[in-house]
Design an enzyme around this catalytic site. Structure first.
Site, short mmCIF file in Angstrom:
data_model
loop_
_atom_site.label_atom_id
_atom_site.label_comp_id
_atom_site.label_asym_id
_atom_site.label_seq_id
_atom_site.Cartn_x
_atom_site.Cartn_y
_atom_site.Cartn_z
N HIS A 110 5.87 -15.48 -12.14
CA HIS A 110 4.37 -14.76 -12.17
C HIS A 110 3.84 -13.91 -12.93
CE1 HIS A 110 2.00 -12.15 -9.55
NE2 HIS A 110 3.04 -11.44 -9.22
N GLY A 162 -0.62 -5.43 -5.67
CA GLY A 162 -0.31 -3.97 -5.43
C GLY A 162 -1.12 -3.50 -5.17
#
Length: 418
Positions: free
Chosen positions: A372, A404
């Site tokens: 990722h 996030g």
């Protein structure tokens, strides 16, 4: 609150032939993808691109865009780089594009919405084309995690910390994964079984050569950590897949975030990775005029917010929100689904809550097995998803990822290479 919001969105997801027929129509003003390529994904700090800085990664991939598409660089009006960790990304986007062969008349910028930055770059270019601001642009997502991460250097101002959600934006990603596991009872076993399947799918796909049409060979210089000797190597394959991975082998790995819980491990979480992906977009009429191959139609993308402490569940809100805008049904209308496996905890949660058919999701494995690279993933998923659509001769591609600080994003595409 989150459950009520999800139920409200899900209530709009009814099967609709008219919704499907609408997005599959072809119009001159459609935003289309004519090229979708990526680098191999390499292990952060020890893999093939550990000594390759972000500017060179972006430069090399933009050169590949010109080479593979045969497009006149003068036609490209804007280039948008999605990146998370490098504060100089805007400088890099501009300088790398000029060095790669794009003229001074081709503008450049950078965007950062954490793990969705690659998709955000695609959305930025597509929206400009749709609004008539430009007719052709390049979206690129790139990340050198070997160069550094994206953690906060210091806490927020005290005024912000009075708000609990704002305070939770500082939680490490591993902590948010453990929160999802605990809050929604996603067991360690369920997470390890999901991760094992991701590794096994990636192994099958790599051995069968399924990734070959999305990956471009990437030549870099690598330094021997012991001798300091440098040599040039050409990378052609992802480094993340670990052949022979099983549930049993994953179940022996120790927890990665013991301060927060015991369910997330290095084996059932996404890998630290370097890599990049590029998407060439233009108006359909321009693609036809320039004899560019039309790979897919870009339909749209959207975002949704969730509580920062359980940021991983973002796709469970972003996906139904996006599909409701197009009157598309997840179970009946969507053929291939790419959901970023930031952690197995969130992947299992989203699969279960949305009722996703596992045979349609991450057919070639996901971030647990492939890696990722933060800013690249949103663009990488498009490359992989469209390639899988071509292999299976399927039409509708859905991509999504958690973000996030508590968000989710999703994108919808129609494969036209049947």
């Amino acid at each position: 609150m989150a459950t009520e919001r999800l139920n409200s969105i899900l209530s709009h997801l009814t099967p609709s032939k008219s919704g499907l027929s609408a997005i599959t129509q072809k119009n001159a003003d459609d935003v289309v993808i004519t090229l979708a390529i990526r680098t191999p994904l390499t292990k952060g700090f020890k893999g093939g691109m550990k000594d390759t800085p972000l500017d060179f990664i972006v430069y090399q991939l933009l050169k590949k865009v010109i080479e593979k598409s045969n497009i006149d660089p003068q036609m490209v009006e804007d280039i948008c780089l999605g990146n998370v960790s490098n504060g100089k990304a805007a400088y890099i986007a501009r300088a790398a594009s000029l060095a790669a062969g794009f003229p001074t008349t081709s503008a450049a910028s950078s965007v950062n919405r954490f793990c969705s930055s690659g998709l955000k770059a695609v959305q930025d270019i597509a929206n400009q084309i749709s609004s008539g601001s430009i007719e052709c642009g390049v979206a690129i997502g790139a990340e050198s995690m070997s160069e550094g991460g994206d953690r906060l250097e210091k806490p927020f101002h005290d005024a912000l910390l009075q708000n609990q959600d704002a305070q939770d934006c500082m939680q490490p990603m591993g902590q948010t994964s453990e929160n999802v596991g605990k809050d929604f009872d996603i067991s360690r076993e369920a997470q390890d079984r999901f991760a094992a399947e991701s590794y096994q799918r990636a192994e099958r796909a790599q051995k069968a050569g399924w990734f070959d049409d999305e990956i471009v060979p990437f030549t870099v210089t690598i330094k021997d950590p012991k001798t300091g000797e440098e040599k040039e190597v050409t990378l052609t394959k992802d480094e993340g897949p670990r052949y022979g991975t099983t549930f049993e082998s994953l179940s022996k790995i120790r927890p990665a975030f013991p301060a927060y819980g015991d369910r997330s491990t290095g084996g059932n979480s996404s890998q630290v990775t370097d890599g990049a992906a590029a998407i060439l977009l233009m108006k359909r009429s321009l693609a036809q005029k320039m004899n560019q191959p039309i790979l897919a139609k870009y339909c749209g993308a959207t975002v949704a917010g969730v509580a920062p402490r359980i940021m991983g569940i973002g796709p469970s809100l972003a996906i139904p929100k996006l599909l409701s805008k197009f009157n598309i049904n997840l179970q009946n209308d969507v053929d291939i689904i790419e959901v970023n496996e930031a952690f197995a905890s969130m992947a299992v949660y989203c699969t279960n809550v949305l009722g996703i058919d596992p045979s349609k999701m991450n057919v070639r494995g996901g971030a647990i097995a492939l890696g990722h690279p933060l800013g690249a993933t949103g663009a990488r998923q498009i490359c992989t998803g469209l390639s899988e659509c071509r292999r299976q001769k399927k039409k509708i591609l859905l991509t999504s990822m958690c973000i996030g600080t508590g968000q989710g994003m999703a994108g919808l595409f129609v494969n036209e290479q049947l």
